[in-house]
Scaffold this motif. Structure first.
Motif, PDB file in Angstrom:
ATOM      1  N   ARG A  67      54.888 133.942 104.531  1.00  0.00           N
ATOM      2  CA  ARG A  67      54.998 132.516 104.186  1.00  0.00           C
ATOM      3  C   ARG A  67      55.051 132.360 102.672  1.00  0.00           C
ATOM      4  O   ARG A  67      54.421 133.119 101.930  1.00  0.00           O
ATOM      5  CB  ARG A  67      53.781 131.711 104.699  1.00  0.00           C
ATOM      6  CG  ARG A  67      53.779 131.433 106.164  1.00  0.00           C
ATOM      7  CD  ARG A  67      52.834 130.276 106.497  1.00  0.00           C
ATOM      8  NE  ARG A  67      51.507 130.409 105.911  1.00  0.00           N
ATOM      9  CZ  ARG A  67      50.573 129.466 105.979  1.00  0.00           C
ATOM     10  NH1 ARG A  67      50.840 128.315 106.561  1.00  0.00           N
ATOM     11  NH2 ARG A  67      49.381 129.674 105.440  1.00  0.00           N
ATOM     12  N   GLU A 101      62.656 131.206 111.664  1.00  0.00           N
ATOM     13  CA  GLU A 101      62.309 130.419 110.485  1.00  0.00           C
ATOM     14  C   GLU A 101      61.592 129.144 110.899  1.00  0.00           C
ATOM     15  O   GLU A 101      61.884 128.558 111.940  1.00  0.00           O
ATOM     16  CB  GLU A 101      63.573 130.036 109.697  1.00  0.00           C
ATOM     17  CG  GLU A 101      64.328 131.209 109.113  1.00  0.00           C
ATOM     18  CD  GLU A 101      65.580 130.770 108.372  1.00  0.00           C
ATOM     19  OE1 GLU A 101      65.949 129.575 108.490  1.00  0.00           O
ATOM     20  OE2 GLU A 101      66.191 131.609 107.674  1.00  0.00           O
ATOM     21  N   HIS A 117      53.489 128.573 112.428  1.00  0.00           N
ATOM     22  CA  HIS A 117      54.193 129.530 111.571  1.00  0.00           C
ATOM     23  C   HIS A 117      54.106 130.959 112.104  1.00  0.00           C
ATOM     24  O   HIS A 117      54.367 131.910 111.372  1.00  0.00           O
ATOM     25  CB  HIS A 117      53.631 129.475 110.148  1.00  0.00           C
ATOM     26  CG  HIS A 117      53.901 128.183 109.453  1.00  0.00           C
ATOM     27  ND1 HIS A 117      53.132 127.709 108.413  1.00  0.00           N
ATOM     28  CD2 HIS A 117      54.875 127.253 109.654  1.00  0.00           C
ATOM     29  CE1 HIS A 117      53.602 126.541 108.013  1.00  0.00           C
ATOM     30  NE2 HIS A 117      54.664 126.251 108.750  1.00  0.00           N
ATOM     31  N   LEU A 125      66.971 126.905 101.617  1.00  0.00           N
ATOM     32  CA  LEU A 125      66.712 127.961 102.602  1.00  0.00           C
ATOM     33  C   LEU A 125      67.360 129.275 102.180  1.00  0.00           C
ATOM     34  O   LEU A 125      66.765 130.349 102.317  1.00  0.00           O
ATOM     35  CB  LEU A 125      67.233 127.518 103.972  1.00  0.00           C
ATOM     36  CG  LEU A 125      66.322 126.570 104.771  1.00  0.00           C
ATOM     37  CD1 LEU A 125      67.048 126.050 106.008  1.00  0.00           C
ATOM     38  CD2 LEU A 125      65.038 127.286 105.182  1.00  0.00           C
ATOM     39  N   PHE A 173      57.718 127.721 103.516  1.00  0.00           N
ATOM     40  CA  PHE A 173      58.739 128.494 104.216  1.00  0.00           C
ATOM     41  C   PHE A 173      58.046 129.639 104.966  1.00  0.00           C
ATOM     42  O   PHE A 173      57.380 130.467 104.341  1.00  0.00           O
ATOM     43  CB  PHE A 173      59.763 129.082 103.240  1.00  0.00           C
ATOM     44  CG  PHE A 173      60.522 128.067 102.443  1.00  0.00           C
ATOM     45  CD1 PHE A 173      61.735 127.574 102.899  1.00  0.00           C
ATOM     46  CD2 PHE A 173      60.014 127.598 101.233  1.00  0.00           C
ATOM     47  CE1 PHE A 173      62.441 126.626 102.153  1.00  0.00           C
ATOM     48  CE2 PHE A 173      60.709 126.661 100.490  1.00  0.00           C
ATOM     49  CZ  PHE A 173      61.924 126.166 100.946  1.00  0.00           C
ATOM     50  N   SER A 205      60.157 125.773 108.418  1.00  0.00           N
ATOM     51  CA  SER A 205      59.984 125.301 107.043  1.00  0.00           C
ATOM     52  C   SER A 205      59.891 123.783 107.028  1.00  0.00           C
ATOM     53  O   SER A 205      60.384 123.100 107.930  1.00  0.00           O
ATOM     54  CB  SER A 205      61.142 125.767 106.152  1.00  0.00           C
ATOM     55  OG  SER A 205      62.379 125.347 106.698  1.00  0.00           O
TER      56      SER A 205
END
Length: 498
Positions: A116, A74, A142, A96, A67, A76
């Motif tokens: 993260r 976001e 990310h 989530l 995540f 993930s």
């Protein structure tokens, strides 16, 4: 719940120092002033793990979830592994929600919000949970926009100076390392303005050596099949190191060059973004042509830690560190021996002959006459070795023998001689431009106006035009044409190192 599920649940709780969530012994690695926050984080982490297991296939053997979160963005994914296959999936809405709640809770701990979260859950009871606070740069997939992180800092009342250097720079660099041509053209305030410093040749090799050695290393990494390492383009060299340092080298006409890049954990950057020291003036004393089009991309995110430029036959720098501190951001171009050592280690089999061949390649490249066969001596010539790609690196850098020069067309050779004759008033009834013909000789053409049948004239001009368009003139009295042609071809080969 199956027997496997039950055994996993027990193992999950056993994976942490305390079985009781209210004991304060949890998976959060940092000490906490508030045990209640730790206890809540522990319960939320366990709930998230159990939710991920509930979303997994019934025959799961391993679940890995990542995540990457901010309040505004976001990213993930979850990887489900069974005995048969592994499949990617998106986490469900409950997972989530739990990840977001866990982040809000852990943001109240001393390290602040994490960026993260990784959970690795195995059916045999193995559990790994990692909170990533950005100690090392996040992967591109990310990494969100700077304003997303800025919004989190404001929401959590967290200072950018508490962030890791790279993230602090990403969020708050303010374009301070960018130098547009317009900005570069503005004269520096002479009061207190710093001048450039010379770089000792003992610190940094000259431009010709640096460029040639960079090219050899690029060729070696390509030959070895590596996706990483230095690479060449015409007038441009780049390098991305394994420790996230890297640099670019731009060559300009007039024996000018710019070398810039960054060591991502450079002390000078860390001090500056923490507020412990002023930001270094990387462009102090730099000429106007040292500008954004020639600077490493790290400048756009505030992570450029050095800038050198080559002018008047030497390297110069502003407030950049000494060359020895740039080792992780520049390929090993320091000496011919350094390069040869790296090249030989990239070969499949390293022998004394390999090391000798590597040094021969480096020496040849520095002289501008490296050959494809030299690469074959080091790396072999089988199908798994990309010698063509490796040699192309040397060609783009201009340090290779040119054995593939095209043959100059006949009509172009005649046109070159025609322009020369007209410019030097040599076109006359006895020797007309319109009568010119060309015969092929080694490495070029012999161009002349032939005599009519049965006619013989002494001293008629002969022109030799090489395949690189170099024109030479002679006449039938000064030399026999075939003897001149041999010397003509020799001069051509010497020009191109053939």
């Amino acid at each position: 719940m199956t027997d496997d599920d039950a055994s996993f649940s027990e193992a999950f709780h056993d994976a942490f120092p305390g079985r009781d969530a209210d004991s304060g012994q949890v998976l959060i690695p940092e000490p906490a002033a508030d045990p209640a926050v730790l206890a809540l984080a522990d319960r939320q982490a366990r709930s998230l793990a159990e939710c991920l297991i509930a979303e997994a296939p019934s025959d799961w053997r391993r679940v890995t979830a990542v995540f990457a979160l901010t309040l505004r963005s976001e990213a993930s994914r979850v990887l489900h592994s069974t005995d048969r296959a592994s499949t990617n999936a998106a986490p469900g809405p409950d997972a989530l929600r739990l990840a977001r709640e866990l982040r809000r809770t852990t943001a109240r701990l001393p390290r602040g919000p994490w960026w993260r979260l990784t959970l690795d859950l195995r059916v045999d009871g193995g559990v790994e949970v990692d909170f990533d606070y950005g100690d090392e740069p996040l992967p591109d997939e990310h990494l969100f926009a700077p304003e997303d992180y800025q919004a989190d800092l404001e929401a959590f009342d967290w200072s950018a100076e508490k962030l890791p250097t790279w993230l602090s720079a990403f969020v708050s660099h303010g374009g301070r390392q960018m130098r547009s041509p317009r900005k570069a053209a503005v004269p520096a305030d002479t009061r207190g303005a710093r001048s450039a410093q010379g770089v000792s040749p003992k610190e940094m090799p000259g431009l010709t050596e640096t460029w040639a050695r960079w090219a050899v290393l690029s060729a070696a990494f390509v030959a070895a099949g590596s996706e990483r390492g230095p690479r060449m383009q015409p007038s441009h060299a780049r390098f991305e190191g394994s420790t996230r340092g890297g640099s670019t080298l731009w060559m300009l006409a007039g024996d000018l060059a710019v070398l810039s890049g960054g060591v991502w954990d450079a002390p000078s950057l860390a001090d500056a973004y923490r507020g412990d020291a002023p930001h270094p003036e990387l462009f102090a004393g730099a000429p106007i042509w040292v500008a954004d089009p020639l600077l490493d991309e790290r400048g756009k995110v505030g992570l450029m830690s050095f800038c050198y430029w080559w002018e008047s036959g030497r390297w110069l720098r502003g407030e950049s560190p000494k060359a020895e501190e740039l080792a992780t951001a520049i390929p090993g171009v320091w000496t011919s021996g350094t390069v040869a050592g790296i090249v030989s280690k990239l070969a499949q089999r390293v022998t004394r002959d390999t090391e000798t061949a590597a040094l021969r390649l480096v020496t040849a490249a520095e002289g501008g006459f490296a050959e494809r066969g030299m690469l074959a001596e080091i790396f072999g010539n089988d199908e798994d070795t990309d010698l063509d790609g490796a040699y192309h690196q040397l060609v783009m850098a201009g340090v290779a023998h040119r054995t593939d020069l095209p043959q100059l067309p006949r009509h172009q050779a005649i046109a070159i001689v025609s322009r020369y004759m007209i410019a030097h008033d040599l076109d006359n009834p006895d020797y007309r431009v319109a009568d010119l013909v060309a015969d092929r000789v080694d490495c070029g053409w012999m161009v002349y106006a032939p005599v009519t049948d049965g006619e013989m004239r002494i001293g008629r001009g002969l022109f030799f035009v090489a395949d690189d368009e170099v024109l030479e003139t002679t006449d039938t009295q000064s030399s026999y044409p075939h003897q001149y042609a041999e010397k003509f071809a020799r001069r051509y080969r010497e020009r191109w190192g053939l």
